[in-house]
Design a protein around this motif. Sequence first.
Motif, PDB file in Angstrom:
ATOM      1  N   ILE A  74     -30.341 -15.830 -28.185  1.00  0.00           N
ATOM      2  CA  ILE A  74     -31.093 -14.797 -27.484  1.00  0.00           C
ATOM      3  C   ILE A  74     -30.240 -13.757 -26.924  1.00  0.00           C
ATOM      4  N   ALA A  75     -29.105 -13.945 -26.232  1.00  0.00           N
ATOM      5  CA  ALA A  75     -27.855 -13.395 -26.252  1.00  0.00           C
ATOM      6  C   ALA A  75     -27.353 -12.437 -27.761  1.00  0.00           C
ATOM      7  N   GLN A  76     -27.081 -13.030 -28.669  1.00  0.00           N
ATOM      8  CA  GLN A  76     -26.520 -12.659 -29.880  1.00  0.00           C
ATOM      9  C   GLN A  76     -27.306 -11.313 -30.422  1.00  0.00           C
ATOM     10  N   ARG A  77     -28.966 -12.124 -30.084  1.00  0.00           N
ATOM     11  CA  ARG A  77     -29.798 -10.402 -30.404  1.00  0.00           C
ATOM     12  C   ARG A  77     -29.402  -9.492 -30.205  1.00  0.00           C
ATOM     13  N   ALA A  78     -29.569  -9.830 -28.109  1.00  0.00           N
ATOM     14  CA  ALA A  78     -29.520  -8.520 -27.906  1.00  0.00           C
ATOM     15  C   ALA A  78     -27.989  -7.679 -27.186  1.00  0.00           C
ATOM     16  N   CYS A  79     -27.172  -8.236 -27.825  1.00  0.00           N
ATOM     17  CA  CYS A  79     -26.206  -7.614 -28.649  1.00  0.00           C
ATOM     18  C   CYS A  79     -26.376  -6.923 -29.595  1.00  0.00           C
ATOM     19  N   ALA A  80     -26.756  -7.272 -30.241  1.00  0.00           N
ATOM     20  CA  ALA A  80     -26.370  -6.730 -32.029  1.00  0.00           C
ATOM     21  C   ALA A  80     -27.495  -5.633 -31.809  1.00  0.00           C
ATOM     22  N   THR A  81     -28.072  -5.152 -30.572  1.00  0.00           N
ATOM     23  CA  THR A  81     -29.105  -3.716 -30.691  1.00  0.00           C
ATOM     24  C   THR A  81     -27.992  -2.876 -29.556  1.00  0.00           C
ATOM     25  N   ASP A  82     -28.215  -1.657 -30.000  1.00  0.00           N
ATOM     26  CA  ASP A  82     -27.614  -0.905 -29.285  1.00  0.00           C
ATOM     27  C   ASP A  82     -28.177  -0.358 -27.252  1.00  0.00           C
ATOM     28  N   THR A  83     -29.203  -0.402 -27.718  1.00  0.00           N
ATOM     29  CA  THR A  83     -30.054  -0.693 -26.044  1.00  0.00           C
ATOM     30  C   THR A  83     -29.178  -1.526 -25.693  1.00  0.00           C
ATOM     31  N   ALA A  84     -28.809  -0.644 -24.153  1.00  0.00           N
ATOM     32  CA  ALA A  84     -28.160  -1.425 -22.839  1.00  0.00           C
ATOM     33  C   ALA A  84     -29.556  -2.188 -22.280  1.00  0.00           C
ATOM     34  N   ARG A  85     -29.440  -3.783 -21.780  1.00  0.00           N
ATOM     35  CA  ARG A  85     -30.695  -4.063 -21.097  1.00  0.00           C
ATOM     36  C   ARG A  85     -29.876  -5.113 -20.376  1.00  0.00           C
ATOM     37  N   PRO A  86     -30.679  -5.716 -19.474  1.00  0.00           N
ATOM     38  CA  PRO A  86     -30.350  -6.659 -18.714  1.00  0.00           C
ATOM     39  C   PRO A  86     -30.392  -8.221 -18.780  1.00  0.00           C
ATOM     40  N   VAL A  87     -29.864  -9.255 -18.063  1.00  0.00           N
ATOM     41  CA  VAL A  87     -30.007 -10.442 -18.651  1.00  0.00           C
ATOM     42  C   VAL A  87     -30.927 -10.567 -18.299  1.00  0.00           C
ATOM     43  N   THR A  88     -32.445 -11.625 -18.862  1.00  0.00           N
ATOM     44  CA  THR A  88     -33.180 -11.979 -18.131  1.00  0.00           C
ATOM     45  C   THR A  88     -33.258 -13.283 -17.613  1.00  0.00           C
ATOM     46  N   MET A  89     -33.981 -13.385 -16.374  1.00  0.00           N
ATOM     47  CA  MET A  89     -34.174 -14.784 -16.045  1.00  0.00           C
ATOM     48  C   MET A  89     -33.956 -15.919 -17.115  1.00  0.00           C
ATOM     49  N   TRP A  90     -34.692 -16.087 -17.651  1.00  0.00           N
ATOM     50  CA  TRP A  90     -34.746 -16.822 -18.780  1.00  0.00           C
ATOM     51  C   TRP A  90     -33.499 -17.272 -19.474  1.00  0.00           C
ATOM     52  N   GLU A  91     -32.494 -15.657 -19.856  1.00  0.00           N
ATOM     53  CA  GLU A  91     -31.602 -16.696 -20.164  1.00  0.00           C
ATOM     54  C   GLU A  91     -30.625 -17.007 -19.310  1.00  0.00           C
ATOM     55  N   GLU A  96     -31.804 -18.928 -16.594  1.00  0.00           N
ATOM     56  CA  GLU A  96     -31.584 -20.006 -17.206  1.00  0.00           C
ATOM     57  C   GLU A  96     -30.830 -21.476 -17.526  1.00  0.00           C
ATOM     58  N   ALA A  97     -31.043 -20.849 -19.157  1.00  0.00           N
ATOM     59  CA  ALA A  97     -30.917 -21.456 -20.323  1.00  0.00           C
ATOM     60  C   ALA A  97     -29.528 -21.733 -19.906  1.00  0.00           C
ATOM     61  N   VAL A  98     -28.324 -20.745 -19.412  1.00  0.00           N
ATOM     62  CA  VAL A  98     -26.615 -20.953 -19.754  1.00  0.00           C
ATOM     63  C   VAL A  98     -26.522 -21.300 -18.268  1.00  0.00           C
ATOM     64  N   LYS A  99     -27.395 -21.791 -17.500  1.00  0.00           N
ATOM     65  CA  LYS A  99     -27.316 -22.567 -15.860  1.00  0.00           C
ATOM     66  C   LYS A  99     -26.628 -21.788 -15.094  1.00  0.00           C
ATOM     67  N   GLY A 100     -27.491 -20.755 -15.089  1.00  0.00           N
ATOM     68  CA  GLY A 100     -27.351 -19.810 -13.911  1.00  0.00           C
ATOM     69  C   GLY A 100     -25.841 -19.292 -14.385  1.00  0.00           C
ATOM     70  N   MET A 101     -25.433 -19.401 -15.094  1.00  0.00           N
ATOM     71  CA  MET A 101     -24.220 -19.042 -15.412  1.00  0.00           C
ATOM     72  C   MET A 101     -23.556 -17.570 -15.542  1.00  0.00           C
ATOM     73  N   ALA A 102     -24.948 -17.028 -16.023  1.00  0.00           N
ATOM     74  CA  ALA A 102     -24.340 -15.520 -17.271  1.00  0.00           C
ATOM     75  C   ALA A 102     -24.625 -14.549 -15.748  1.00  0.00           C
ATOM     76  N   LEU A 103     -25.136 -14.702 -14.536  1.00  0.00           N
ATOM     77  CA  LEU A 103     -25.301 -13.761 -13.578  1.00  0.00           C
ATOM     78  C   LEU A 103     -24.672 -14.516 -12.456  1.00  0.00           C
ATOM     79  N   SER A 104     -23.695 -14.689 -12.111  1.00  0.00           N
ATOM     80  CA  SER A 104     -23.091 -15.487 -11.013  1.00  0.00           C
ATOM     81  C   SER A 104     -21.698 -15.104 -11.111  1.00  0.00           C
ATOM     82  N   CYS A 105     -21.431 -14.857  -9.543  1.00  0.00           N
ATOM     83  CA  CYS A 105     -20.329 -14.165  -9.347  1.00  0.00           C
ATOM     84  C   CYS A 105     -18.573 -14.344  -9.990  1.00  0.00           C
ATOM     85  N   ASP A 106     -17.491 -13.992 -10.605  1.00  0.00           N
ATOM     86  CA  ASP A 106     -16.702 -14.584 -10.940  1.00  0.00           C
ATOM     87  C   ASP A 106     -15.808 -16.042 -10.535  1.00  0.00           C
TER      88      ASP A 106
END
Length: 147
Positions: free
Chosen positions: A3-20, A22-32
């Motif tokens: 899903i992440a690779q497909r989202a990056c393949a488009t030119d449109t800026a999109r936020p990370v979804t809740m499901w995306e 969750e698929a990476v155990k909350g690591m995508a949106l955790s602070c550094d």
Amino acid sequence: MTIAQRACATDTARPVTMWENEAVKGMALSCDKIHENNMDEIAALRARQAKYEASLPVDPRDVIKAVQDMMQPKSETYPDRFEESLHLSHALRPMIEMLDLSHPGPDRDALLWITDRIMFGLEDVQRNLDRIGDILGNPARVKRQAA
């Protein structure tokens, strides 16, 4: 393609979804800082697991001896605490049938003690069986890693 690779393949800026996320155990949106702490903890756990796996015997004779020592310690018939747990579990049923356990008291406390002994004994057996599985699987794992 993920899903992440497909989202990056488009030119449109999109936020990370809740499901995306969750698929990476909350690591995508955790602070550094949280991400770094998690990665440090993961690295430490992976290092501990690697050390454990390296401690397992590889030579087939050593594997067999290690398993035999765990399955029949001190030339016993069964692993430590298994027989005790088995006997206690057989004693438990008639005790439960005969006791009125609706109120606290020494009978209830004794029964809880027995159930704890059974539980702890079986947990010990479970750990030993897990280790036996690790030991028996170790030569194949080592052979795969060497290839």
